[in-house]
Design an enzyme around this catalytic site. Structure first.
Site, short mmCIF file in Angstrom:
data_model
loop_
_atom_site.label_atom_id
_atom_site.label_comp_id
_atom_site.label_asym_id
_atom_site.label_seq_id
_atom_site.Cartn_x
_atom_site.Cartn_y
_atom_site.Cartn_z
N ARG A 61 41.36 35.66 40.10
CA ARG A 61 40.15 36.48 40.49
C ARG A 61 39.13 35.52 39.71
O ARG A 61 38.54 36.07 38.80
CB ARG A 61 40.40 37.88 40.21
CG ARG A 61 41.47 38.53 40.60
CD ARG A 61 41.55 39.86 40.16
NE ARG A 61 40.50 40.52 39.94
CZ ARG A 61 39.99 41.94 40.28
NH1 ARG A 61 41.09 42.68 40.64
NH2 ARG A 61 38.99 42.49 39.81
N ASP A 63 35.27 34.31 38.58
CA ASP A 63 33.79 35.04 38.45
C ASP A 63 32.81 34.66 39.50
O ASP A 63 32.90 33.64 40.00
CB ASP A 63 33.71 34.89 37.05
CG ASP A 63 34.44 35.51 35.89
OD1 ASP A 63 35.19 36.35 36.46
OD2 ASP A 63 34.70 35.06 34.99
N TYR A 124 42.43 24.36 36.63
CA TYR A 124 40.71 24.34 36.70
C TYR A 124 40.13 22.94 36.49
O TYR A 124 40.67 22.18 35.62
CB TYR A 124 40.08 25.36 35.97
CG TYR A 124 40.12 26.66 36.53
CD1 TYR A 124 39.22 27.34 37.32
CD2 TYR A 124 41.31 27.60 36.35
CE1 TYR A 124 39.32 28.70 37.83
CE2 TYR A 124 41.49 28.84 36.88
CZ TYR A 124 40.43 29.33 37.49
OH TYR A 124 40.59 30.52 37.81
N ARG A 212 35.60 28.83 30.38
CA ARG A 212 34.24 28.63 30.04
C ARG A 212 34.06 28.54 28.62
O ARG A 212 33.04 27.99 28.06
CB ARG A 212 33.40 29.53 30.85
CG ARG A 212 33.40 29.16 32.32
CD ARG A 212 32.87 30.52 33.19
NE ARG A 212 31.60 30.84 32.78
CZ ARG A 212 31.17 32.05 33.28
NH1 ARG A 212 31.82 32.99 33.77
NH2 ARG A 212 29.95 32.30 32.80
#
Length: 287
Positions: A61, A63, A124, A212
């Site tokens: 999910r 952001d 990622y 992040r």
């Protein structure tokens, strides 16, 4: 939510990508905000001429502002609808979806497949440049500009201390009832010939803001504000450190999701839902 495929339905896997710049994240939200899930579900309802919305389950999910090249979702459709529209759905979706989201493949999968819980890893990439002139205008929505020179070797040294299974509470935004224990399988950085530094981050799963926050800590090491040992010390402390910045989302892209062989899907699905804890700690449901 039950993972059982109800009688008369078939489970369909969607492989998709999107530019997250214009979305308020993946998940549908109240108030009419534009989301990836909302766009795809609306398009699917339209092209199948359905009176109901078929809910999507997604691997990650993402952001607001985060992109995806290798996102995976699943949806349960009536068998007769899939039989009627299946071969035509991909092209119809291409004609109905906005240009910043694409579905590349639709395939029927075993009932034990769950886009979220069957996944064994998510990979990622975070892209950043320290070029004194800034970011190439054509890449500005996908690359972060850091206005200090970065030492990639120091960042990689710091990253090695974060690998493995840990409680990443120091790098996560806590959610009620969700565990922050994760297994970080890869965290490495490479500077390309174009000067762009790509951080590859792979784990069994990620908690909110984890990637992040990790990148934010490594940037502090890369520009010399902290030593290579600092991110590991923050991890061991187990609490949020105000010096760890959650970097902006536009540099982050979900590149790929990994799944086991078909015969192992159901077992992985069950395992991922189990309570998880480190030795000597109490576990909670996987998020």
């Amino acid at each position: 939510m039950s993972d059982e495929v109800q009688p008369g339905l078939v489970r369909i896997r969607l492989d998709l990508s999107y530019d997250g710049s214009g979305f308020h994240g993946w998940a549908k939200q109240a108030g009419g905000r534009r989301t990836v899930q909302g766009e795809i579900e609306d398009a699917l309802r339209t092209v199948t001429r359905s009176t109901r919305t078929y809910d999507l389950t997604v691997a990650g999910r993402t952001d607001a502002g985060v992109h995806a090249r290798g996102q995976v979702a699943h949806v349960d459709l009536p068998a007769e609808l899939w039989a009627e529209h299946g071969e035509k759905l991909l092209k119809r979706l291409a004609g109905r979806l906005p240009k910043d989201v694409r579905v590349w493949r639709l395939s029927e999968v075993p009932a034990g497949f769950d886009a979220r819980f069957s996944a064994v890893w998510r990979r990622y990439a975070y892209r950043v440049t320290d070029h004194p002139g800034g970011v190439d205008p054509l890449l500005r929505h996908h690359v972060l500009w850091h206005d200090w020179p970065l030492d990639v070797d120091a960042m990689n040294e710091a990253a090695r201390a974060l690998l493995g299974e840990h409680d990443f509470a120091a790098y996560c935004k806590r959610r009620e009832g969700a565990t922050t224990i994760r297994t970080l399988q890869e965290l490495s950085l490479v500077r390309g010939a174009d000067g762009i530094i790509t951080a590859t981050v792979r784990a069994d799963a990620f908690c909110h803001n984890m990637v992040r926050s990790l990148i934010g800590a490594l940037l502090f090491v890369g520009d010399g504000h902290r030593g290579p040992e600092w991110p590991g010390k923050v991890l061991a402390a187990g609490v949020r450190d105000s010096a760890v910045h959650v970097v902006r989302p536009h540099g982050l892209t979900l590149e790929e999701v990994g799944y086991p062989a078909d015969e192992l899907l159901a077992a992985r699905n069950k395992e991922a839902r189990n309570k998880r804890s480190l030795p000597g700690t109490r576990g909670c449901e996987a998020c």
